[in-house]
Design an enzyme around this catalytic site. Structure first.
Site, PDB file in Angstrom:
ATOM      1  N   HIS A 156       0.870  -1.186   0.000  1.00 51.75           N
ATOM      2  CA  HIS A 156       0.000   0.000   0.000  1.00 51.75           C
ATOM      3  C   HIS A 156       0.906   1.235   0.000  1.00 51.75           C
ATOM      4  CE1 HIS A 156      -3.865  -1.748   2.061  1.00 51.75           C
ATOM      5  NE2 HIS A 156      -4.126  -1.495   0.793  1.00 51.75           N
ATOM      6  N   CYS A 260      -2.581   2.840   9.060  1.00 48.67           N
ATOM      7  CA  CYS A 260      -3.599   1.869   8.649  1.00 48.67           C
ATOM      8  C   CYS A 260      -4.806   1.889   9.588  1.00 48.67           C
ATOM      9  CB  CYS A 260      -3.030   0.456   8.659  1.00 48.67           C
ATOM     10  SG  CYS A 260      -1.632   0.213   7.586  1.00 48.67           S
TER      11      CYS A 260
HETATM   12  N1  ARG Z   1      -4.170  -7.100   6.506  1.00 46.62           N
HETATM   13  C1  ARG Z   1      -4.547  -5.867   5.886  1.00 46.62           C
HETATM   14  C2  ARG Z   1      -4.502  -6.020   4.372  1.00 46.62           C
HETATM   15  O1  ARG Z   1      -3.598  -6.641   3.875  1.00 46.62           O
HETATM   16  C3  ARG Z   1      -3.656  -4.754   6.342  1.00 46.62           C
HETATM   17  C4  ARG Z   1      -4.068  -3.414   5.831  1.00 46.62           C
HETATM   18  C5  ARG Z   1      -3.117  -2.334   6.228  1.00 46.62           C
HETATM   19  N2  ARG Z   1      -3.631  -1.053   5.942  1.00 46.62           N
HETATM   20  C6  ARG Z   1      -2.970  -0.085   5.332  1.00 46.62           C
HETATM   21  N3  ARG Z   1      -3.544   1.076   5.222  1.00 46.62           N
HETATM   22  N4  ARG Z   1      -1.784  -0.262   4.807  1.00 46.62           N
HETATM   23  O2  ARG Z   1      -5.364  -5.544   3.683  1.00 46.62           O
END
Ligand code: ARG
Length: 267
Positions: A156, A260
């Site tokens: 991300h 996150c």
């Molecule tokens: N386990 C989640 C996923 O892979 C973690 C999300 C993390 N969020 C972020 N904004 N990077 O979707």
């Protein structure tokens, strides 16, 4: 924010997740609560969304939408496991008086979309699709700068980059403020774009990025940051920011950190 009452690692949709690894839920709750208190202690308002059983990643509120100028661009999650989260978040937004436009293409909200003053930085490569960047530009009527992520550990945009301030005078006058980022997470061309837009950016090391140091939240002065990101914290201090260390280590097991867990409501 969404309390991690049902937080767990039950499936693996990024390289940080190991579906068999145990999660200390009490520790996760205490760490999350400390983040809420850190925000409130620095004058921010925190509202919460009801957690839903069976949705272990719902704690990652940033992924649910992008709210900018009081308008809500709702997410369409990449993984089937996370798609039901949208209903809970959309209900919260409706209750709060917002209309939600749900993305047609895969889009994971603030995970990949970072409003930066006069334009919007948008990540793609692992989750949010380029088609969503076009939709976001049409929806908000602001220029979208597409950035290609290439390292699966930084799947991300908010794991590789965060906005320090919208207009610090530190940028080159394009009105995009200033950022901190880890260049190796991006394709060569995207690295060039960032270098050109932000000649005075804070450049983070791989060590800082691996402890989710770039998954930070800045209000322009205070920077809520992982305490393990030592080099980054020193750089922020040198630049005159006030680092506020908050340890969310338990959430790294799911590939998440401070940002996150935080959806910013830009009214
Ligand atoms: N386990 C989640 C996923 O892979 C973690 C999300 C993390 N969020 C972020 N904004 N990077 O979707």
């Amino acid at each position: 924010m969404c309390e991690p009452r049902h937080f767990d690692v039950r499936y693996a949709i990024n390289p940080w997740m190991d579906a068999g690894a145990p999660v200390d839920r009490a520790l996760a709750r205490a760490q999350w609560q400390a983040l809420v208190e850190a925000y409130r202690g620095h004058g921010h308002t925190v509202e919460t969304v009801a957690p839903v059983e069976g949705l272990p990643d719902m704690v990652f509120a940033a992924n649910a939408a992008l709210v900018w100028g009081g308008r809500v661009f709702g997410s369409s999650f990449h993984a089937a496991e996370r798609r039901p989260e949208s209903a809970g978040y959309e209900a919260w937004f409706k209750e709060a008086g917002y209309e939600v436009h749900r993305s047609g293409a895969v889009c994971e909200g603030e995970g990949d979309l970072v409003p930066a003053g006069r334009f919007l930085l948008a990540g793609t490569g692992f989750r949010t699709e380029r088609a969503a960047h076009r939709e976001v530009q049409e929806f908000f009527g602001r220029p979208v700068i597409s950035l290609e992520l290439t390292d699966p550990r930084f799947y991300h945009l908010d794991t590789a980059l965060f906005l320090l301030d919208e207009d610090s005078g530190e940028g080159d006058g394009t009105g995009g403020g200033n950022i901190a980022y880890y260049p190796a997470a991006f394709s060569p061309g995207s690295r060039e774009v960032l270098r050109w837009l932000y000649p005075r950016a804070v450049i983070a090391t791989e060590e800082d990025a691996l402890v989710f140091g770039l998954n930070s939240v800045s209000d322009g002065r205070n920077v809520f940051v992982a305490p393990q990101a030592r080099g980054l914290i020193d750089q922020l201090t040198d630049r005159g920011y006030l680092p506020v260390p908050v340890d969310l280590s338990e959430f790294r097991k799911a590939g998440g950190g401070i940002k996150c867990c935080t959806q910013e409501i830009r009214s």
